[in-house]
Design a protein around this motif. Structure first.
Motif, PDB file in Angstrom:
ATOM      1  N   MET A  44       0.845  -1.182   0.000  1.00 41.87           N
ATOM      2  CA  MET A  44       0.000   0.000   0.000  1.00 41.87           C
ATOM      3  C   MET A  44       0.884   1.237   0.000  1.00 41.87           C
ATOM      4  SD  MET A  44      -2.506   1.295   2.984  1.00 41.87           S
ATOM      5  CE  MET A  44      -2.551   3.028   3.239  1.00 41.87           C
ATOM      6  N   SER A  45       0.530   2.231  -0.778  1.00 44.94           N
ATOM      7  CA  SER A  45       1.253   3.497  -0.738  1.00 44.94           C
ATOM      8  C   SER A  45       0.241   4.617  -0.822  1.00 44.94           C
ATOM      9  CB  SER A  45       2.258   3.611  -1.889  1.00 44.94           C
ATOM     10  OG  SER A  45       1.593   3.531  -3.132  1.00 44.94           O
ATOM     11  N   MET A  46       0.631   5.790  -0.313  1.00 49.22           N
ATOM     12  CA  MET A  46      -0.288   6.911  -0.251  1.00 49.22           C
ATOM     13  C   MET A  46       0.339   8.094  -0.983  1.00 49.22           C
ATOM     14  SD  MET A  46      -1.071   6.381   3.793  1.00 49.22           S
ATOM     15  CE  MET A  46      -2.332   7.625   3.964  1.00 49.22           C
ATOM     16  N   ALA A  47      -0.477   8.875  -1.657  1.00 45.65           N
ATOM     17  CA  ALA A  47       0.026   9.998  -2.437  1.00 45.65           C
ATOM     18  C   ALA A  47      -0.295  11.310  -1.745  1.00 45.65           C
ATOM     19  CB  ALA A  47      -0.593  10.003  -3.832  1.00 45.65           C
ATOM     20  N   TYR A  48       0.661  12.211  -1.754  1.00 45.76           N
ATOM     21  CA  TYR A  48       0.492  13.503  -1.088  1.00 45.76           C
ATOM     22  C   TYR A  48       0.901  14.618  -2.037  1.00 45.76           C
ATOM     23  CZ  TYR A  48       0.114  10.443   2.829  1.00 45.76           C
ATOM     24  OH  TYR A  48      -0.296   9.437   3.646  1.00 45.76           O
ATOM     25  N   SER A  49       0.017  15.579  -2.222  1.00 44.17           N
ATOM     26  CA  SER A  49       0.307  16.762  -3.019  1.00 44.17           C
ATOM     27  C   SER A  49       0.346  17.939  -2.059  1.00 44.17           C
ATOM     28  CB  SER A  49      -0.762  16.968  -4.082  1.00 44.17           C
ATOM     29  OG  SER A  49      -0.869  15.832  -4.896  1.00 44.17           O
ATOM     30  N   LEU A  50       1.527  18.330  -1.663  1.00 43.29           N
ATOM     31  CA  LEU A  50       1.683  19.272  -0.560  1.00 43.29           C
ATOM     32  C   LEU A  50       2.267  20.589  -1.040  1.00 43.29           C
ATOM     33  CD1 LEU A  50       3.166  16.589   1.816  1.00 43.29           C
ATOM     34  CD2 LEU A  50       0.799  17.253   1.545  1.00 43.29           C
ATOM     35  N   ARG A  51       2.127  21.614  -0.198  1.00 41.22           N
ATOM     36  CA  ARG A  51       2.511  22.950  -0.634  1.00 41.22           C
ATOM     37  C   ARG A  51       3.607  23.607   0.195  1.00 41.22           C
ATOM     38  NH1 ARG A  51      -2.901  22.538  -1.893  1.00 41.22           N
ATOM     39  NH2 ARG A  51      -3.433  23.149  -4.014  1.00 41.22           N
ATOM     40  N   CYS A  52       3.919  23.092   1.354  1.00 46.93           N
ATOM     41  CA  CYS A  52       4.853  23.776   2.254  1.00 46.93           C
ATOM     42  C   CYS A  52       6.218  23.112   2.243  1.00 46.93           C
ATOM     43  CB  CYS A  52       4.320  23.789   3.683  1.00 46.93           C
ATOM     44  SG  CYS A  52       2.739  24.626   3.846  1.00 46.93           S
ATOM     45  N   GLU A  94       1.040  -8.765   3.494  1.00 51.36           N
ATOM     46  CA  GLU A  94       1.802  -9.963   3.829  1.00 51.36           C
ATOM     47  C   GLU A  94       2.905 -10.253   2.811  1.00 51.36           C
ATOM     48  OE1 GLU A  94       3.094 -13.275   5.870  1.00 51.36           O
ATOM     49  OE2 GLU A  94       1.615 -11.794   6.531  1.00 51.36           O
ATOM     50  N   SER A  95       2.575 -10.153   1.529  1.00 52.04           N
ATOM     51  CA  SER A  95       3.579 -10.433   0.504  1.00 52.04           C
ATOM     52  C   SER A  95       4.720  -9.420   0.539  1.00 52.04           C
ATOM     53  CB  SER A  95       2.931 -10.448  -0.880  1.00 52.04           C
ATOM     54  OG  SER A  95       2.361  -9.186  -1.193  1.00 52.04           O
ATOM     55  N   GLN A  96       4.398  -8.149   0.788  1.00 51.65           N
ATOM     56  CA  GLN A  96       5.439  -7.124   0.898  1.00 51.65           C
ATOM     57  C   GLN A  96       6.320  -7.383   2.109  1.00 51.65           C
ATOM     58  OE1 GLN A  96       2.750  -3.736   0.928  1.00 51.65           O
ATOM     59  NE2 GLN A  96       3.493  -3.076  -1.075  1.00 51.65           N
ATOM     60  N   TYR A  97       5.718  -7.834   3.197  1.00 49.32           N
ATOM     61  CA  TYR A  97       6.481  -8.127   4.413  1.00 49.32           C
ATOM     62  C   TYR A  97       7.457  -9.276   4.188  1.00 49.32           C
ATOM     63  CZ  TYR A  97       7.376  -9.449   9.281  1.00 49.32           C
ATOM     64  OH  TYR A  97       7.978  -9.766  10.477  1.00 49.32           O
ATOM     65  N   ARG A  98       7.006 -10.326   3.532  1.00 55.24           N
ATOM     66  CA  ARG A  98       7.890 -11.463   3.248  1.00 55.24           C
ATOM     67  C   ARG A  98       9.026 -11.061   2.324  1.00 55.24           C
ATOM     68  NH1 ARG A  98       3.425 -16.255   2.067  1.00 55.24           N
ATOM     69  NH2 ARG A  98       2.625 -16.429   4.225  1.00 55.24           N
ATOM     70  N   TYR A  99       8.693 -10.282   1.305  1.00 58.14           N
ATOM     71  CA  TYR A  99       9.718  -9.797   0.376  1.00 58.14           C
ATOM     72  C   TYR A  99      10.747  -8.951   1.106  1.00 58.14           C
ATOM     73  CZ  TYR A  99      11.775  -6.980  -3.388  1.00 58.14           C
ATOM     74  OH  TYR A  99      12.641  -6.340  -4.233  1.00 58.14           O
ATOM     75  N   ALA A 100      10.282  -8.075   1.986  1.00 56.25           N
ATOM     76  CA  ALA A 100      11.174  -7.188   2.733  1.00 56.25           C
ATOM     77  C   ALA A 100      12.117  -7.990   3.627  1.00 56.25           C
ATOM     78  CB  ALA A 100      10.363  -6.200   3.560  1.00 56.25           C
ATOM     79  N   LYS A 101      11.613  -9.026   4.285  1.00 56.98           N
ATOM     80  CA  LYS A 101      12.466  -9.846   5.154  1.00 56.98           C
ATOM     81  C   LYS A 101      13.595 -10.485   4.357  1.00 56.98           C
ATOM     82  CE  LYS A 101       9.359 -12.509   7.099  1.00 56.98           C
ATOM     83  NZ  LYS A 101       8.783 -13.540   8.001  1.00 56.98           N
TER      84      LYS A 101
END
Length: 201
Positions: free
Chosen positions: A1-9, A187-194
């Protein structure tokens, strides 16, 4: 999961505690990043009535984000074709056709400007799991690039404060486990990361 941020400061470079927010197109939608204790980042995403919130330890975030360029080629080609049709219609004396195509072309060029963006994907340092991204639009490019660079510096500084050797291994594994339990990675990302982390040590 990833989140996108369009920020101004862009003030993250000097602040020990800071907050950056931006509203999306729909009422009730928005994103925010909050920095606290100089090395922790809180990411919030609000869509309608649903809010997602995750905390990230910048020590375990790769300071070199992946850059992805989004170029609306189809929209751009449509705008160019519209401009060409408008020119031909004008030369041929087709006033109404030229007027209509000019309006459509202007709308297409406006869409191109709106959709033209770069994304900076931040991943965990050795696990290489995407956790959040900052979206940089043309109209806010300078300020947001400062934010990306400031985040990168904070990530590297936080990493340098950690002990060397296997203590880092344990800490990095614990951080990925925490992100998995919090629902920030699946779960799959966690296993890959390990697997990736064990190869590094």
């Amino acid at each position: 999961m990833s989140m996108a941020y369009s920020l101004r400061c862009p003030g993250l470079a000097s602040a020990s505690t800071a907050r950056f927010s931006a509203a999306k197109g729909l009422p009730g939608d928005g994103h925010s990043l909050s920095l606290f204790n100089e090395r922790f980042l809180e990411a919030r995403q609000l869509r309608g009535r649903h809010e997602t919130c995750h905390d990230f330890n910048l020590a375990f975030i790769n300071p070199v984000p992946r850059q992805c360029r989004h170029r609306p080629v189809g929209w751009l080609l449509g705008a160019v074709m519209g401009a060409a049709i408008t020119a031909v219609a004008t030369l041929a004396g087709w006033g109404l056709v030229a007027l209509v195509t000019a309006g459509v072309t202007a709308g297409l060029f406006a869409a191109v400007v709106k959709k033209w963006r770069d994304e900076w994907q931040f991943e965990t340092r050795h696990g290489e799991v995407p956790v959040f991204r900052v979206t940089v639009y043309r109209r806010e490019r300078e300020a947001l690039l400062k934010l990306v660079k400031a985040l990168s510096r904070r990530c590297e500084h936080a990493w340098q404060q950690l002990p060397q050797g296997k203590v880092r291994l344990a800490a990095e594994m614990a951080e990925h486990r925490r992100l998995h339990m919090a629902g920030a990675i699946d779960e799959s990302q966690y296993r890959y990361a390990k697997q990736r982390i064990f190869r590094q040590y």
